[in-house]
Scaffold this active site. Structure first.
Site, PDB file in Angstrom:
ATOM      1  N   LYS A  22      -9.896 -36.674  44.830  1.00 30.27           N
ATOM      2  CA  LYS A  22     -11.070 -37.410  44.311  1.00 30.27           C
ATOM      3  C   LYS A  22     -12.355 -36.970  45.021  1.00 30.27           C
ATOM      4  O   LYS A  22     -13.368 -36.737  44.376  1.00 30.27           O
ATOM      5  CB  LYS A  22     -10.897 -38.931  44.497  1.00 30.27           C
ATOM      6  N   ARG A  97     -10.550 -50.372  43.681  1.00 24.46           N
ATOM      7  CA  ARG A  97      -9.158 -50.162  44.053  1.00 24.46           C
ATOM      8  C   ARG A  97      -8.311 -51.384  43.723  1.00 24.46           C
ATOM      9  O   ARG A  97      -7.099 -51.355  43.945  1.00 24.46           O
ATOM     10  CB  ARG A  97      -9.056 -49.875  45.551  1.00 24.46           C
ATOM     11  N   ARG A 136      -5.066 -31.903  56.014  1.00 26.81           N
ATOM     12  CA  ARG A 136      -6.470 -31.678  55.628  1.00 26.81           C
ATOM     13  C   ARG A 136      -7.465 -32.029  56.741  1.00 26.81           C
ATOM     14  O   ARG A 136      -7.204 -32.864  57.586  1.00 26.81           O
ATOM     15  CB  ARG A 136      -6.804 -32.434  54.330  1.00 26.81           C
ATOM     16  N   ARG A 170      -9.395 -37.032  59.768  1.00 21.80           N
ATOM     17  CA  ARG A 170      -9.474 -38.489  59.681  1.00 21.80           C
ATOM     18  C   ARG A 170      -8.322 -39.141  60.428  1.00 21.80           C
ATOM     19  O   ARG A 170      -7.193 -38.643  60.392  1.00 21.80           O
ATOM     20  CB  ARG A 170      -9.410 -38.916  58.207  1.00 21.80           C
ATOM     21  N   ARG A 181      -0.588 -45.972  52.439  1.00 22.94           N
ATOM     22  CA  ARG A 181      -1.724 -45.777  51.516  1.00 22.94           C
ATOM     23  C   ARG A 181      -1.220 -45.536  50.092  1.00 22.94           C
ATOM     24  O   ARG A 181      -1.811 -46.019  49.126  1.00 22.94           O
ATOM     25  CB  ARG A 181      -2.599 -44.611  52.009  1.00 22.94           C
TER      26      ARG A 181
HETATM   27  P1  AMP Z   1     -10.504 -43.174  51.234  1.00 22.10           P
HETATM   28  O1  AMP Z   1     -11.491 -42.387  52.029  1.00 22.10           O
HETATM   29  O2  AMP Z   1     -10.982 -43.479  49.840  1.00 22.10           O
HETATM   30  O3  AMP Z   1      -9.119 -42.559  51.260  1.00 22.10           O
HETATM   31  O4  AMP Z   1     -10.384 -44.591  51.943  1.00 22.10           O
HETATM   32  C1  AMP Z   1      -9.920 -44.702  53.288  1.00 22.10           C
HETATM   33  C2  AMP Z   1      -9.524 -46.131  53.566  1.00 22.10           C
HETATM   34  O5  AMP Z   1     -10.669 -46.991  53.409  1.00 22.10           O
HETATM   35  C3  AMP Z   1      -8.481 -46.708  52.622  1.00 22.10           C
HETATM   36  O6  AMP Z   1      -7.154 -46.376  53.004  1.00 22.10           O
HETATM   37  C4  AMP Z   1      -8.773 -48.204  52.744  1.00 22.10           C
HETATM   38  O7  AMP Z   1      -8.271 -48.722  53.955  1.00 22.10           O
HETATM   39  C5  AMP Z   1     -10.283 -48.233  52.830  1.00 22.10           C
HETATM   40  N1  AMP Z   1     -10.916 -48.317  51.492  1.00 22.10           N
HETATM   41  C6  AMP Z   1     -11.691 -47.379  50.874  1.00 22.10           C
HETATM   42  N2  AMP Z   1     -12.124 -47.813  49.688  1.00 22.10           N
HETATM   43  C7  AMP Z   1     -11.595 -49.060  49.538  1.00 22.10           C
HETATM   44  C8  AMP Z   1     -11.641 -50.017  48.486  1.00 22.10           C
HETATM   45  N3  AMP Z   1     -12.326 -49.775  47.342  1.00 22.10           N
HETATM   46  N4  AMP Z   1     -10.987 -51.187  48.673  1.00 22.10           N
HETATM   47  C9  AMP Z   1     -10.308 -51.445  49.812  1.00 22.10           C
HETATM   48  N5  AMP Z   1     -10.195 -50.574  50.826  1.00 22.10           N
HETATM   49  C10 AMP Z   1     -10.831 -49.382  50.693  1.00 22.10           C
END
Ligand code: AMP
Length: 227
Positions: A22, A97, A136, A170, A181
């Site tokens: 994404k 989400r 990554r 990360r 996740r």
């Molecule tokens: P991402 O960078 O999108 O993979 O997000 C990393 C982490 O941030 C996720 O595993 C969640 O813990 C949190 N997170 C990101 N976006 C959301 C969302 N829309 N709702 C809830 N938690 C989120």
């Protein structure tokens, strides 16, 4: 009919499990269409780094691979959407989400008479996601993405794009957290595929192939959805 009405800014949503690409695809769409990528993950990581109240509440949940509370995420996104650059149109990467977040987004967009042009679902095999995520890393300066097995920089540790020596991994990109996740994705986010199908805005792409092939397919869908 008012032919001189200004078109409202585009809203594209990218749906897909962690590792589906994404972020990479959002950055490519951003460059191609002049839209703004809004990643709630990036916004939350910035809040954690800044030590804000929201960041303090989110930190442990993110490290465990769970979902941060709807209220925190909705507030962060709502604030970001009011910034002037979002008038160019946005690509939502990692939001919504949950169904509660999707409903809150409908509400927010309704207030500004905006609509969702498309929700693009990146279709991938779960099994491949663990390998994709665990290897990554990104350039801390320009955000270019790399991977131990699939995309190493020409010179170890140096970004091909901007030349910085500031690669970052990360904290939640490890094999243990990826399982949680993916579970969170299937339990709470995958139902949004039906949510957007019911609204008539769902598009899907096969996201297992080459990044550039996927990017062309996404650009075509985005172009259709915005015209
Ligand atoms: P991402 O960078 O999108 O993979 O997000 C990393 C982490 O941030 C996720 O595993 C969640 O813990 C949190 N997170 C990101 N976006 C959301 C969302 N829309 N709702 C809830 N938690 C989120």
């Amino acid at each position: 009919m008012n032919s001189e009405a200004t078109p409202s800014p585009a809203v594209l949503i990218l749906l897909g499990p962690p590792g589906a690409g994404k972020g990479t695809q959002a950055r490519m769409l951003e460059q191609r269409f002049g839209l703004v990528q809004l990643s709630t993950g990036d916004l939350l990581r910035a809040a954690v780094a800044a030590g804000s109240e929201a960041g303090k509440a989110a930190k442990a949940v993110m490290e465990a691979g769970g979902l941060v509370s709807d209220q925190i995420v909705i507030n962060i996104l709502r604030d970001r959407l009011t910034e002037p650059d979002c008038a160019k149109g946005v690509i939502l990467d990692g939001f919504p989400r949950t169904t509660v977040q999707a409903q809150a987004l409908d509400h927010l967009l309704g207030e500004s008479r905006q609509k969702i042009n498309a929700a693009i679902s990146l279709e991938v095999d779960d099994a491949a996601m663990v390998a994709r995520i665990s290897g990554r890393y990104t350039c801390g300066k320009c955000g270019e993405g790399y991977h131990d097995s699939f995309k190493a920089p020409a010179q170890d540790g140096i970004c091909d794009k901007c030349g910085a020596a500031d690669m970052k991994r990360r904290a939640d990109d490890n094999a243990e957290t990826v399982g949680s996740r993916l579970e969170a994705y299937h339990a709470q986010t995958a139902p949004l595929i039906d949510y957007y199908r019911d609204k008539g805005v769902l598009k899907s792409v096969d996201a297992m192939g080459e990044i550039t092939t996927i990017a062309s397919a996404m650009a075509k869908l985005a172009d259709q959805a915005m015209s």
